[in-house]
Design a protein around this motif. Structure first.
Motif, PDB file in Angstrom:
ATOM      1  N   ASP A 140       0.889  -0.962   0.174  1.00 39.18           N
ATOM      2  CA  ASP A 140       0.187   0.386  -0.074  1.00 39.18           C
ATOM      3  C   ASP A 140       0.999   1.580   0.207  1.00 39.18           C
ATOM      4  OD1 ASP A 140      -2.261   1.531  -0.407  1.00 39.18           O
ATOM      5  OD2 ASP A 140      -2.339   1.257   2.093  1.00 39.18           O
ATOM      6  N   LEU A 141       1.837   1.353  -0.963  1.00 36.12           N
ATOM      7  CA  LEU A 141       2.562   2.221  -0.925  1.00 36.12           C
ATOM      8  C   LEU A 141       2.217   3.324  -2.010  1.00 36.12           C
ATOM      9  CD1 LEU A 141       6.673   0.576  -0.022  1.00 36.12           C
ATOM     10  CD2 LEU A 141       4.601   1.774   1.478  1.00 36.12           C
ATOM     11  N   ASP A 142       2.903   4.665  -2.098  1.00 34.48           N
ATOM     12  CA  ASP A 142       2.353   5.319  -3.652  1.00 34.48           C
ATOM     13  C   ASP A 142       3.910   4.552  -4.597  1.00 34.48           C
ATOM     14  OD1 ASP A 142       3.318   7.336  -5.281  1.00 34.48           O
ATOM     15  OD2 ASP A 142       1.210   8.288  -4.455  1.00 34.48           O
TER      16      ASP A 142
ATOM     17  N   TYR B 163       5.891   7.395  -5.903  1.00 35.15           N
ATOM     18  CA  TYR B 163       6.927   7.545  -4.363  1.00 35.15           C
ATOM     19  C   TYR B 163       8.121   6.861  -4.101  1.00 35.15           C
ATOM     20  CZ  TYR B 163       3.721  11.258  -2.020  1.00 35.15           C
ATOM     21  OH  TYR B 163       2.661  12.690  -2.387  1.00 35.15           O
TER      22      TYR B 163
ATOM     23  N   SER C  65       2.521   2.244   8.854  1.00 39.12           N
ATOM     24  CA  SER C  65       1.821   2.900   7.548  1.00 39.12           C
ATOM     25  C   SER C  65       3.252   3.416   7.112  1.00 39.12           C
ATOM     26  CB  SER C  65       0.931   3.101   7.563  1.00 39.12           C
ATOM     27  OG  SER C  65       0.659   4.522   8.342  1.00 39.12           O
ATOM     28  N   ILE C  66       3.261   3.804   5.770  1.00 33.56           N
ATOM     29  CA  ILE C  66       4.403   4.797   5.390  1.00 33.56           C
ATOM     30  C   ILE C  66       3.178   5.352   4.113  1.00 33.56           C
ATOM     31  CG2 ILE C  66       5.857   5.187   3.179  1.00 33.56           C
ATOM     32  CD1 ILE C  66       6.740   3.121   4.551  1.00 33.56           C
ATOM     33  N   THR C  67       2.678   6.638   4.721  1.00 37.11           N
ATOM     34  CA  THR C  67       1.864   7.326   3.492  1.00 37.11           C
ATOM     35  C   THR C  67       2.603   8.669   2.685  1.00 37.11           C
ATOM     36  OG1 THR C  67       1.023   8.852   4.641  1.00 37.11           O
ATOM     37  CG2 THR C  67      -0.148   6.686   3.875  1.00 37.11           C
ATOM     38  N   SER C  68       3.010   9.340   3.411  1.00 38.57           N
ATOM     39  CA  SER C  68       3.720  10.683   2.861  1.00 38.57           C
ATOM     40  C   SER C  68       5.240  10.666   1.782  1.00 38.57           C
ATOM     41  CB  SER C  68       4.136  11.735   3.446  1.00 38.57           C
ATOM     42  OG  SER C  68       5.157  11.020   4.564  1.00 38.57           O
TER      43      SER C  68
ATOM     44  N   ASP D 296       7.949  10.215   4.119  1.00 37.85           N
ATOM     45  CA  ASP D 296       7.455   8.638   4.822  1.00 37.85           C
ATOM     46  C   ASP D 296       8.579   7.538   4.414  1.00 37.85           C
ATOM     47  OD1 ASP D 296       7.185   9.524   7.618  1.00 37.85           O
ATOM     48  OD2 ASP D 296       4.926   8.626   7.201  1.00 37.85           O
ATOM     49  N   HIS D 297       8.274   7.443   2.632  1.00 39.86           N
ATOM     50  CA  HIS D 297       8.677   6.678   1.751  1.00 39.86           C
ATOM     51  C   HIS D 297      10.422   6.913   1.256  1.00 39.86           C
ATOM     52  CE1 HIS D 297       4.666   6.306   0.428  1.00 39.86           C
ATOM     53  NE2 HIS D 297       4.930   5.545  -0.357  1.00 39.86           N
TER      54      HIS D 297
END
Length: 157
Positions: free
Chosen positions: A55-57, A60, A129-132, A135-136
């Protein structure tokens, strides 16, 4: 942590579209970053699959790899100062992945994505979680700080 945002702004942001390698129809968008155009379609599909798994971008994640590999997306890119290697400049903690810097340096970029997958999996198991974009990147550069606020001081001189 605005400097990470500055890095993102310097990266190319043209869209490249890829079909998802899943059963549902649709188009997956992946922002182009420096060097991504030199990678194979197989690499880009695997990068998207790794990102989707955690669930990473994917854009990013591509930006982190571009920055860490100096825009080369090379699995053998070595930092001349630290000796770190590869897509996310593996160094500290590589033994937790069951491999060595030497072994990583001889892998293809597609194969090394398996270790990027494992690295992010371990960080997510620890941090949640890693969203921004920050954070990535912190998951690679300073995992202890994933989830910290933008005013957090990472290091003092």
């Amino acid at each position: 942590m605005t400097w990470i945002g500055d890095i993102w702004e310097k990266l190319s942001c043209s869209l490249i579209r890829f079909r998802k390698q899943q059963k549902e129809p649709g188009v997956r968008e992946l922002l182009a970053v420096t060097g991504l155009e030199t990678t194979s379609e197989a690499f880009r599909r695997k990068l998207i699959a790794v990102a989707d798994k955690h669930d990473l971008d994917p854009s990013y994640l591509a930006a982190v790899i571009s920055f860490e590999s100096a825009g080369t997306f090379s699995a053998s890119k070595r930092n001349p100062y630290s000796g770190a290697i590869g897509l996310i400049q593996f160094l500290v903690g590589v033994n937790k992945l069951g491999t060595t810097i030497e072994a990583l340096s001889h892998m293809s970029a597609e194969r090394q994505l398996d270790y990027v997958d494992e690295w992010y999996g371990q960080i997510l198991a620890w941090k949640g979680s890693i969203t921004s974009l920050e954070d990535h990147y912190l998951a690679v550069f300073a995992p202890d700080y994933v989830g910290s606020t933008p005013d957090t001081i990472l290091y003092k001189a």
